[in-house]
Design a protein around this motif. Structure first.
Motif, PDB file in Angstrom:
ATOM      1  N   ILE A  19     -22.737  -6.158   3.383  1.00 22.05           N
ATOM      2  CA  ILE A  19     -21.622  -7.059   3.058  1.00 22.05           C
ATOM      3  C   ILE A  19     -20.966  -6.631   1.746  1.00 22.05           C
ATOM      4  CG2 ILE A  19     -21.011  -9.425   2.435  1.00 22.05           C
ATOM      5  CD1 ILE A  19     -23.164 -10.369   4.388  1.00 22.05           C
ATOM      6  N   LEU A  20     -21.775  -6.252   0.758  1.00 22.37           N
ATOM      7  CA  LEU A  20     -21.226  -5.789  -0.519  1.00 22.37           C
ATOM      8  C   LEU A  20     -20.431  -4.501  -0.343  1.00 22.37           C
ATOM      9  CD1 LEU A  20     -24.216  -6.432  -2.965  1.00 22.37           C
ATOM     10  CD2 LEU A  20     -22.081  -7.734  -2.760  1.00 22.37           C
ATOM     11  N   TYR A  21     -20.815  -3.690   0.639  1.00 23.20           N
ATOM     12  CA  TYR A  21     -20.118  -2.418   0.885  1.00 23.20           C
ATOM     13  C   TYR A  21     -18.661  -2.655   1.276  1.00 23.20           C
ATOM     14  CZ  TYR A  21     -19.157   2.232   2.748  1.00 23.20           C
ATOM     15  OH  TYR A  21     -18.611   3.454   2.993  1.00 23.20           O
ATOM     16  N   ILE A  22     -18.381  -3.784   1.892  1.00 20.30           N
ATOM     17  CA  ILE A  22     -16.993  -4.119   2.238  1.00 20.30           C
ATOM     18  C   ILE A  22     -16.146  -4.174   0.972  1.00 20.30           C
ATOM     19  CG2 ILE A  22     -15.475  -5.866   3.230  1.00 20.30           C
ATOM     20  CD1 ILE A  22     -17.755  -6.724   5.043  1.00 20.30           C
ATOM     21  N   MET A  25     -15.501  -0.721  -0.428  1.00 19.69           N
ATOM     22  CA  MET A  25     -14.476   0.001   0.314  1.00 19.69           C
ATOM     23  C   MET A  25     -13.076  -0.436  -0.105  1.00 19.69           C
ATOM     24  SD  MET A  25     -15.833   0.536   4.244  1.00 19.69           S
ATOM     25  CE  MET A  25     -16.165  -1.194   4.569  1.00 19.69           C
ATOM     26  N   PHE A  26     -12.866  -1.744  -0.212  1.00 19.47           N
ATOM     27  CA  PHE A  26     -11.549  -2.234  -0.603  1.00 19.47           C
ATOM     28  C   PHE A  26     -11.223  -1.844  -2.046  1.00 19.47           C
ATOM     29  CE2 PHE A  26     -11.990  -5.198   3.039  1.00 19.47           C
ATOM     30  CZ  PHE A  26     -10.755  -4.984   3.616  1.00 19.47           C
ATOM     31  N   GLY A  27     -12.228  -1.881  -2.915  1.00 15.92           N
ATOM     32  CA  GLY A  27     -12.009  -1.488  -4.299  1.00 15.92           C
ATOM     33  C   GLY A  27     -11.623  -0.028  -4.418  1.00 15.92           C
ATOM     34  N   GLN A  28     -12.302   0.850  -3.678  1.00 14.43           N
ATOM     35  CA  GLN A  28     -11.969   2.267  -3.709  1.00 14.43           C
ATOM     36  C   GLN A  28     -10.651   2.559  -3.012  1.00 14.43           C
ATOM     37  OE1 GLN A  28     -15.570   3.993  -1.974  1.00 14.43           O
ATOM     38  NE2 GLN A  28     -16.248   4.598  -4.022  1.00 14.43           N
ATOM     39  N   LYS A  29     -10.320   1.738  -2.024  1.00 15.02           N
ATOM     40  CA  LYS A  29      -9.033   1.902  -1.342  1.00 15.02           C
ATOM     41  C   LYS A  29      -7.875   1.664  -2.306  1.00 15.02           C
ATOM     42  CE  LYS A  29      -6.442   2.446   2.343  1.00 15.02           C
ATOM     43  NZ  LYS A  29      -6.354   3.747   3.033  1.00 15.02           N
ATOM     44  N   LYS A  30      -8.008   0.669  -3.178  1.00 17.51           N
ATOM     45  CA  LYS A  30      -6.949   0.358  -4.132  1.00 17.51           C
ATOM     46  C   LYS A  30      -6.750   1.481  -5.152  1.00 17.51           C
ATOM     47  CE  LYS A  30      -7.223  -4.700  -3.948  1.00 17.51           C
ATOM     48  NZ  LYS A  30      -7.485  -5.948  -4.723  1.00 17.51           N
ATOM     49  N   THR A  31      -7.827   2.167  -5.486  1.00 13.15           N
ATOM     50  CA  THR A  31      -7.737   3.250  -6.463  1.00 13.15           C
ATOM     51  C   THR A  31      -7.496   4.607  -5.812  1.00 13.15           C
ATOM     52  OG1 THR A  31     -10.148   3.531  -6.423  1.00 13.15           O
ATOM     53  CG2 THR A  31      -9.229   2.004  -8.062  1.00 13.15           C
TER      54      THR A  31
END
Length: 347
Positions: A19-22, A25-31
């Motif tokens: 669940i934390l991996y979601i 993923m979104f955090g790395q997507k923004k960067t």
């Protein structure tokens, strides 16, 4: 419920991490870090890899809640086959993208491929035995990749070399996920694969056209602290392949010249010879093996080791370039055929 008390606890830990991996993923997507730019030339494969991986991971999360709070799907339900198919696809993509793996590739490459093999076997077992027990078996092995990220994140608080960080993380992750998910006994032998693959890494990369070390995205691996006795042994046993990329040759020549306190003219002569090698001569490097003189060569290698330990400083090291090993002028890779008494011809 499947397995022991430890296994149940492990599954709940994995649920939390998945669940934390979601959010990661979104955090790395923004960067702009997800998916990684290192896969730009294999974008279609990494997309398939991600989709199949997401199906595997979050199907396992769903089955954990179902197993605890409800009645699992009946054995042979079509959804089991969907998960198994996703596992097979994911395993294939792991093999395709494995040449881009990070860390010390002589260790991480065989481990990464073997992790894909474990997932592939578990997917086959799920096809044969479509039930929740084999879903958890596959889910447990796939989460090795999640645990790798967990180790990498926690190592961010330590001042440690990046290659060492990732290399340790993939080993430690497998050391946690495989026993805790009750994998088959043969899986625990996989960490010894680098012992057999490592000596031939340069030859494999030379034949396949891969980089021996991770230089993708401007990454600059630290120079390897390789003992001179190791370099001599590998040269004597014909385990090394020099990829005649001119930038690497020039850099290696400069390194050798600086370490030897001179010798620039001889190094430049070696570069000139390498630049005019025929394609056939280069190919000979990739097919050179220990051959008929294995025993004699091995004995001389042992003599080198004994001589080196007696007369040389053990701290003497030979830096290696990104595309192959570098040696002093007397340790260069043999070009051409050996004589009957195995006298070496060098460049």
């Amino acid at each position: 419920m499947m397995g022991s008390r430890v296994d149940v606890t492990y599954r709940w830990i994995v649920v939390v991490l998945d669940i934390l991996y979601i959010f990661q993923m979104f955090g790395q997507k923004k960067t702009g870090q997800f998916p990684s730019k290192r896969f730009d030339d294999t974008r279609i494969y990494i997309i398939v890899h991600l989709i199949s991986g997401i199906i595997l991971i979050y199907s396992g999360v769903s089955f954990q809640f179902v197993d605890v709070f409800s009645k699992p799907l009946q054995e042979g339900h079509p959804f089991y086959f969907v998960i198994a198919a996703s596992g097979l696809i994911h395993s294939i993509t792991v093999t395709i993208i494995s040449p881009k793996v990070m860390g010390e590739r002589r260790i991480t490459f065989p481990l990464y491929v073997s992790a894909g093999v474990v997932n592939f076997v578990n997917s086959i077992l799920l096809l044969i035995y479509p039930d929740i027990e084999h879903v958890f078996l596959l889910w447990g092995s796939v989460n090795t990749f999640i645990f790798v990220r967990l180790h990498v994140v926690f190592f961010m608080f330590s001042k440690i070399d990046w290659e060492l960080n990732y290399t340790y993380s993939i080993i430690a992750a497998a050391g946690v996920t495989y026993p805790m998910s009750n994998q088959e006994k043969w899986v625990y032998l996989l960490p010894i694969l680098p012992l057999f693959y490592g000596p031939f890494h340069e030859r494999v990369c030379h034949r396949m056209g891969w980089e021996t070390d991770d230089i993708i995205g401007g990454n600059q691996p630290a120079k390897k602290n390789v003992r001179s006795s190791t370099s001599k042994l590998r040269a004597s046993l014909r385990l090394s392949v020099r990829n005649f990329d001119m930038d690497a040759v020039m850099r290696d020549s400069n390194d050798n010249g600086a370490r030897d306190g001179g010798g620039a003219s001889n190094d430049n002569d070696q570069v000139a010879v390498a630049a005019h090698m025929s394609e056939q001569q280069v190919k000979q490097l990739s097919v050179r093996t220990m051959g008929r003189s294995f025993m004699g060569t091995s004995m001389r290698a042992l003599e080198m080791l004994s001589s080196n330990d007696a007369n040389a400083d053990d701290s003497d090291s030979t830096p290696e370039g990104k595309l192959g090993e570098s040696y002093t002028k007397k340790e260069m890779i043999v070009i051409g055929e050996e004589d009957e008494d195995d006298n070496d011809s060098t460049v």
